[in-house]
Design a protein around this motif. Sequence first.
Motif, PDB file in Angstrom:
ATOM      1  N   ALA A  82       0.842  -1.213   0.063  1.00  0.00           N
ATOM      2  CA  ALA A  82      -0.040   0.148  -0.047  1.00  0.00           C
ATOM      3  C   ALA A  82       0.644   1.328  -0.159  1.00  0.00           C
ATOM      4  N   ALA A  83       1.931   1.279   0.873  1.00  0.00           N
ATOM      5  CA  ALA A  83       2.840   2.466   0.865  1.00  0.00           C
ATOM      6  C   ALA A  83       3.547   2.742  -0.470  1.00  0.00           C
TER       7      ALA A  83
ATOM      8  N   LEU B 247       2.583   1.445  -3.424  1.00  0.00           N
ATOM      9  CA  LEU B 247       1.480   2.154  -4.483  1.00  0.00           C
ATOM     10  C   LEU B 247       1.428   3.717  -4.622  1.00  0.00           C
ATOM     11  N   GLN B 248       1.186   4.190  -3.220  1.00  0.00           N
ATOM     12  CA  GLN B 248       1.327   5.577  -3.106  1.00  0.00           C
ATOM     13  C   GLN B 248       2.487   6.463  -3.414  1.00  0.00           C
ATOM     14  N   PHE B 249       3.629   5.827  -3.102  1.00  0.00           N
ATOM     15  CA  PHE B 249       5.007   6.387  -3.357  1.00  0.00           C
ATOM     16  C   PHE B 249       5.146   6.407  -5.156  1.00  0.00           C
TER      17      PHE B 249
ATOM     18  N   ALA C 289       2.929   6.406  -7.375  1.00  0.00           N
ATOM     19  CA  ALA C 289       1.849   7.492  -7.901  1.00  0.00           C
ATOM     20  C   ALA C 289       2.575   8.810  -7.603  1.00  0.00           C
ATOM     21  N   ASP C 290       3.017   8.897  -6.547  1.00  0.00           N
ATOM     22  CA  ASP C 290       3.540  10.418  -6.075  1.00  0.00           C
ATOM     23  C   ASP C 290       4.682  10.655  -6.937  1.00  0.00           C
TER      24      ASP C 290
END
Length: 282
Positions: free
Chosen positions: A55-56, A58-60, A62-63
């Motif tokens: 989860a972390a 996937l956000q990383f 995308a960012d």
Amino acid sequence: MNGKAMFSIGCHLSVSKGFMAMGRDALAIDADTFQFFTRNPRGSKAKDIDPADIAAFLQFAADHHFAPLLAHAPYTLNPCSADPKTREFALATMQDDLARLELLPGNLYNFHPGSHVGQGEAAGIALITAQLNAVLTPQQTTTVLLETMAGKGSEVGRSFQELRRILDGVVLQDKMGICLDTCHVHDAGYDIVDDLDGVLTEFDAVIGLGRLRAIHLNDSLNPRGSRKDRHARIGHGHIGVEAIARIINHPRLRHLPFLLETPNELPGYAEEIALLRRLYRD
């Protein structure tokens, strides 16, 4: 990434550290994608999945505008082996890999088509397509890539025609693509140094460039047609920097993710990525 999102470049990283660690390593060397083995490349054990790490990451990703990742099946996977147990291992491994990759939706999964070990090319291709038809599902988001091979021993996939014959037997065509390895096609005899346009024209006629989803960017320790498969650092082999620059800037290739598999550690990858970013023409 850093205003250079058009040129996606990465390298091979170790999944044993977790996805966030791989993401940070990639960012630290100015990469915006990476490749990883789904499990020990010479074995069968896969690392346990940490949902929080996924989860972390996937956000990383995308960012930081990461390009698609490339998961690589272990080298021990041979779907066209003459040994039924080896084929069963390949089937179970690929099914497990694809199920796990759905936690990282929309990425790529690359595998070596395999070696027919004396059964003959036609038998090998039939076994490979049978496995693909057994593992692919309409619901999956991962695209499975056949890798172009150098042609050593009884490898299947040494020519575009062989890869086309595999694809022709697959039912779920939209789940399939190709990963072109520059060292492999060079060692298989394709002249990507002096006739890149001709090679791509042939690829398009036989397979279709729309199928090409990723490129393994490697120099080669051996002359063209050697069928040896020995990777070299960029500019330290028979392909050379000038030909590599033409590949990454070619209008029919430049939009693809490029993955380094050169004999390097992170500092060496950082040097190669810096070189390739300088060679890339915005």
